[in-house]
Scaffold this motif. Structure first.
Motif, PDB file in Angstrom:
ATOM      1  N   LEU A 199       0.847  -1.188   0.000  1.00  0.00           N
ATOM      2  CA  LEU A 199       0.000   0.000   0.000  1.00  0.00           C
ATOM      3  C   LEU A 199       0.884   1.240   0.000  1.00  0.00           C
ATOM      4  CD1 LEU A 199      -2.899   1.074   0.084  1.00  0.00           C
ATOM      5  CD2 LEU A 199      -2.745   1.062   2.581  1.00  0.00           C
ATOM      6  N   CYS A 246       1.133   5.673  -0.588  1.00  0.00           N
ATOM      7  CA  CYS A 246       0.352   6.900  -0.468  1.00  0.00           C
ATOM      8  C   CYS A 246       1.056   8.032  -1.200  1.00  0.00           C
ATOM      9  CB  CYS A 246       0.074   7.256   0.990  1.00  0.00           C
ATOM     10  SG  CYS A 246       1.510   7.650   1.997  1.00  0.00           S
ATOM     11  N   PHE A 252      -4.367   6.844  -1.223  1.00  0.00           N
ATOM     12  CA  PHE A 252      -3.771   5.554  -0.875  1.00  0.00           C
ATOM     13  C   PHE A 252      -4.095   4.608  -2.028  1.00  0.00           C
ATOM     14  CE2 PHE A 252      -4.591   7.782   3.044  1.00  0.00           C
ATOM     15  CZ  PHE A 252      -3.436   7.569   3.770  1.00  0.00           C
ATOM     16  N   VAL A 286      -3.197   0.537  -3.790  1.00  0.00           N
ATOM     17  CA  VAL A 286      -2.546  -0.769  -3.760  1.00  0.00           C
ATOM     18  C   VAL A 286      -1.615  -0.834  -4.967  1.00  0.00           C
ATOM     19  CG1 VAL A 286      -2.890  -3.265  -3.864  1.00  0.00           C
ATOM     20  CG2 VAL A 286      -4.508  -1.836  -2.603  1.00  0.00           C
ATOM     21  N   TYR A 302     -11.302  -5.520  -1.623  1.00  0.00           N
ATOM     22  CA  TYR A 302     -10.599  -4.618  -0.723  1.00  0.00           C
ATOM     23  C   TYR A 302     -11.486  -4.256   0.458  1.00  0.00           C
ATOM     24  CZ  TYR A 302      -8.212  -4.221  -5.168  1.00  0.00           C
ATOM     25  OH  TYR A 302      -7.580  -4.513  -6.345  1.00  0.00           O
ATOM     26  N   TRP A 350     -11.168  -1.509   3.213  1.00  0.00           N
ATOM     27  CA  TRP A 350     -10.412  -0.331   3.632  1.00  0.00           C
ATOM     28  C   TRP A 350     -10.715   0.026   5.071  1.00  0.00           C
ATOM     29  CZ3 TRP A 350      -6.641   1.651   0.709  1.00  0.00           C
ATOM     30  CH2 TRP A 350      -6.618   1.313  -0.643  1.00  0.00           C
ATOM     31  N   SER A 378      -9.144  -0.272  -5.802  1.00  0.00           N
ATOM     32  CA  SER A 378      -7.783  -0.442  -5.290  1.00  0.00           C
ATOM     33  C   SER A 378      -7.175   0.864  -4.797  1.00  0.00           C
ATOM     34  CB  SER A 378      -6.889  -1.052  -6.371  1.00  0.00           C
ATOM     35  OG  SER A 378      -6.793  -0.163  -7.471  1.00  0.00           O
ATOM     36  N   SER A 384      -5.243   1.345   6.354  1.00  0.00           N
ATOM     37  CA  SER A 384      -4.859  -0.019   5.981  1.00  0.00           C
ATOM     38  C   SER A 384      -5.930  -0.604   5.066  1.00  0.00           C
ATOM     39  CB  SER A 384      -4.647  -0.892   7.216  1.00  0.00           C
ATOM     40  OG  SER A 384      -5.847  -1.024   7.928  1.00  0.00           O
ATOM     41  N   HIS A 421      -2.194  -4.518   4.448  1.00  0.00           N
ATOM     42  CA  HIS A 421      -1.098  -3.577   4.234  1.00  0.00           C
ATOM     43  C   HIS A 421      -1.487  -2.212   4.790  1.00  0.00           C
ATOM     44  CE1 HIS A 421       0.843  -6.501   1.655  1.00  0.00           C
ATOM     45  NE2 HIS A 421      -0.336  -6.708   1.099  1.00  0.00           N
TER      46      HIS A 421
END
Length: 137
Positions: free
Chosen positions: A34, A36, A63, A65, A74, A76, A95, A111, A123
């Motif tokens: 992950l 950013c 953020f 992936v 996913y 979140w 993602s 995460s 992650h």
């Protein structure tokens, strides 16, 4: 005779057992991470930790992936303080997750848990946001 028949039958079963395809699916989890990115920001690349800020107003924190080789679902986890600031993504098929925050000193840690064929991996990435100012501070 019976003994030879049993040995032959055992060999046949062993051979067929090796030919039966496995019912489990291979997961491609393992290479992803992950990242950013803060805009405006100091970094011009994706990283697990990112920095940025502005002289006032708001900044965008994204953020994403990275390194994914197969699609996932996913889950979140965005801190409650920033839930209302989500402006794009953050869904089970997305993602990426974008949050718009005030340009003041704080850290946002997000995460995501990826799921592929029943396998999961979590992650985390952290964004550090500051309020920048010039000579008047």
């Amino acid at each position: 005779m019976v003994r030879k028949l049993l040995v032959s039958l055992a060999a046949l079963v062993a051979t067929l057992g090796l030919m039966v395809p496995s019912a489990t699916h291979a997961s491609a989890l393992g290479e992803e991470w992950l990242g950013c990115w803060v805009t405006p920001g100091e970094d011009s690349y994706w990283a697990p930790e990112c920095w940025g800020g502005a002289t006032g107003g708001y900044v965008n924190v994204e953020f994403s992936v990275r390194g994914e080789t197969s699609p996932s679902t996913y889950d979140w986890a965005v801190p409650a303080l920033y839930q209302s600031r989500i402006y794009a993504g953050c869904g089970p098929t997305q993602s990426f997750c974008k949050v718009r925050v005030q340009a003041s000193s704080h850290q946002i840690t997000v995460s995501v848990t990826l799921t592929q064929d029943g396998a999961t991996a979590t992650h985390t990435a952290a964004a550090y946001v500051d309020r920048w100012c010039g000579w008047w501070c």
